[in-house]
Design a protein around this motif. Sequence first.
Motif, PDB file in Angstrom:
ATOM      1  N   ALA A 118     -64.023  27.456 -39.907  1.00  0.00           N
ATOM      2  CA  ALA A 118     -64.631  27.100 -41.396  1.00  0.00           C
ATOM      3  C   ALA A 118     -63.599  27.205 -42.559  1.00  0.00           C
ATOM      4  CB  ALA A 118     -65.446  28.399 -41.405  1.00  0.00           C
ATOM      5  N   ILE A 119     -62.766  27.667 -42.594  1.00  0.00           N
ATOM      6  CA  ILE A 119     -61.502  27.476 -43.603  1.00  0.00           C
ATOM      7  C   ILE A 119     -60.991  26.325 -43.396  1.00  0.00           C
ATOM      8  CG2 ILE A 119     -59.318  28.289 -44.352  1.00  0.00           C
ATOM      9  CD1 ILE A 119     -59.876  31.181 -43.318  1.00  0.00           C
ATOM     10  N   ASN A 130     -53.891  28.047 -46.713  1.00  0.00           N
ATOM     11  CA  ASN A 130     -52.782  28.832 -45.939  1.00  0.00           C
ATOM     12  C   ASN A 130     -52.708  30.116 -45.998  1.00  0.00           C
ATOM     13  OD1 ASN A 130     -51.999  25.992 -45.282  1.00  0.00           O
ATOM     14  ND2 ASN A 130     -50.329  25.632 -46.726  1.00  0.00           N
ATOM     15  N   MET A 131     -53.190  30.623 -47.481  1.00  0.00           N
ATOM     16  CA  MET A 131     -52.897  32.000 -47.577  1.00  0.00           C
ATOM     17  C   MET A 131     -54.075  32.812 -46.631  1.00  0.00           C
ATOM     18  SD  MET A 131     -52.256  33.166 -51.724  1.00  0.00           S
ATOM     19  CE  MET A 131     -52.791  31.505 -52.531  1.00  0.00           C
ATOM     20  N   SER A 132     -55.125  32.274 -46.494  1.00  0.00           N
ATOM     21  CA  SER A 132     -56.501  32.802 -45.960  1.00  0.00           C
ATOM     22  C   SER A 132     -56.192  32.657 -44.378  1.00  0.00           C
ATOM     23  CB  SER A 132     -57.701  31.782 -46.541  1.00  0.00           C
ATOM     24  OG  SER A 132     -57.820  31.969 -47.713  1.00  0.00           O
ATOM     25  N   LEU A 133     -55.616  31.595 -44.281  1.00  0.00           N
ATOM     26  CA  LEU A 133     -55.571  31.709 -42.729  1.00  0.00           C
ATOM     27  C   LEU A 133     -54.380  32.516 -42.186  1.00  0.00           C
ATOM     28  CD1 LEU A 133     -55.255  27.709 -41.961  1.00  0.00           C
ATOM     29  CD2 LEU A 133     -57.228  29.406 -41.244  1.00  0.00           C
ATOM     30  N   ALA A 134     -53.412  32.806 -42.885  1.00  0.00           N
ATOM     31  CA  ALA A 134     -52.231  33.743 -42.754  1.00  0.00           C
ATOM     32  C   ALA A 134     -52.712  35.172 -42.582  1.00  0.00           C
ATOM     33  CB  ALA A 134     -51.064  33.355 -43.550  1.00  0.00           C
ATOM     34  N   ILE A 135     -53.814  35.347 -43.498  1.00  0.00           N
ATOM     35  CA  ILE A 135     -54.294  36.720 -43.652  1.00  0.00           C
ATOM     36  C   ILE A 135     -54.989  37.045 -42.377  1.00  0.00           C
ATOM     37  CG2 ILE A 135     -55.469  38.388 -45.062  1.00  0.00           C
ATOM     38  CD1 ILE A 135     -54.341  36.806 -47.462  1.00  0.00           C
ATOM     39  N   PHE A 136     -55.856  36.068 -42.060  1.00  0.00           N
ATOM     40  CA  PHE A 136     -57.005  36.465 -41.120  1.00  0.00           C
ATOM     41  C   PHE A 136     -56.168  36.532 -39.489  1.00  0.00           C
ATOM     42  CE2 PHE A 136     -60.622  35.077 -43.636  1.00  0.00           C
ATOM     43  CZ  PHE A 136     -61.526  36.007 -43.150  1.00  0.00           C
ATOM     44  N   LYS A 137     -55.004  35.590 -39.444  1.00  0.00           N
ATOM     45  CA  LYS A 137     -54.342  35.555 -38.472  1.00  0.00           C
ATOM     46  C   LYS A 137     -53.684  36.975 -38.029  1.00  0.00           C
ATOM     47  CE  LYS A 137     -50.774  33.237 -35.961  1.00  0.00           C
ATOM     48  NZ  LYS A 137     -49.616  32.131 -35.556  1.00  0.00           N
ATOM     49  N   GLY A 170     -61.427  35.078 -51.257  1.00  0.00           N
ATOM     50  CA  GLY A 170     -61.612  35.196 -52.909  1.00  0.00           C
ATOM     51  C   GLY A 170     -60.343  35.521 -53.484  1.00  0.00           C
ATOM     52  N   ALA A 171     -59.468  36.509 -52.499  1.00  0.00           N
ATOM     53  CA  ALA A 171     -58.314  36.921 -53.178  1.00  0.00           C
ATOM     54  C   ALA A 171     -57.350  35.616 -53.251  1.00  0.00           C
ATOM     55  CB  ALA A 171     -57.379  37.948 -52.416  1.00  0.00           C
ATOM     56  N   ALA A 172     -57.440  34.932 -52.141  1.00  0.00           N
ATOM     57  CA  ALA A 172     -56.180  33.555 -52.165  1.00  0.00           C
ATOM     58  C   ALA A 172     -56.922  32.704 -53.340  1.00  0.00           C
ATOM     59  CB  ALA A 172     -56.499  33.125 -50.911  1.00  0.00           C
ATOM     60  N   ILE A 173     -58.092  32.557 -53.526  1.00  0.00           N
ATOM     61  CA  ILE A 173     -58.502  31.645 -54.714  1.00  0.00           C
ATOM     62  C   ILE A 173     -57.944  32.273 -55.839  1.00  0.00           C
ATOM     63  CG2 ILE A 173     -60.512  30.889 -55.927  1.00  0.00           C
ATOM     64  CD1 ILE A 173     -62.096  30.715 -53.216  1.00  0.00           C
ATOM     65  N   LEU A 174     -58.119  33.540 -56.318  1.00  0.00           N
ATOM     66  CA  LEU A 174     -57.714  33.829 -57.540  1.00  0.00           C
ATOM     67  C   LEU A 174     -56.276  33.911 -57.715  1.00  0.00           C
ATOM     68  CD1 LEU A 174     -60.322  36.804 -57.965  1.00  0.00           C
ATOM     69  CD2 LEU A 174     -60.429  34.391 -59.014  1.00  0.00           C
TER      70      LEU A 174
END
Length: 278
Positions: A118-119, A130-137, A170-174
Amino acid sequence: MRTLYFDCFSGISGDMVIAALIDAGADPLQMEEELKKLNIDEEYTLSWGKVVKNGITSTKFDVILTSKSEQPHEHSHSHGHKHSHNGDHSNSHENEHNHSHALHNHHGNRTYKQIVEAINEANLNESVTNMSLAIFKKIGEAEGHIHGLPLDKVHFHEVGAVDSIIDIIGAAILIEQLGIESVQSSAIPTGSGHIHIDHGIYPVPAPATLEILKGVPIASNAIRSELATPTGTAIAAVLAEKFGSLPAMTVESIGYGAGTKTFENHPNVLRIIIGEIQ
């Protein structure tokens, strides 16, 4: 270099991160628009506003699940700072017919693989992706380690929940929106005591949180409550280049993000400090 510092004197959770970023001047409406690219906006509404925590004016951010979201919230430990409202999430049901997207929510579970797809499909900014994927991983590997599963077999209750997806992306977006070039953090207090989750009574920090905290300095704290959630901890663990005291910087903006809990002797807020390091 434009630097963000997480001052985690009362711990950290995903919703506190977003609230503090909004409080520091980020635009939540732009975040809300970007999050629509995930095609799950029928499952939630977002709310934010000012609250006072032990004398400190701060921002409170909430993800409010709609009737189209089926989230049993089985791992309540991931929501230590969340949801003072709507205690009946487990009674809601998803509209099965409107949802063919990668994040189609089947029986309240979302898999790590679905979230990654989805990301990647959402056409977000590259740094946000990239930030979102790293945090989920980071969270997926911790959960997999605890439950003895490879990453692609991890099913999330708490991380697959809509609010955690919103908190992380959301955190990555901001952070990207604010032009942050580097991140630092204080040591992270975890709290103490015990929490009730679907597997039974667990110690604080919860096993997944402690796994995520490997290599991260933990601060001692006598508060008998869960202060650091897996989502908040993973955001700091992945993004912070170093942990320690506030670096020498020219301060430009400050944000206070409120947690749901209120403690007698100190404000339950996350403070972020943004400024220039020469």
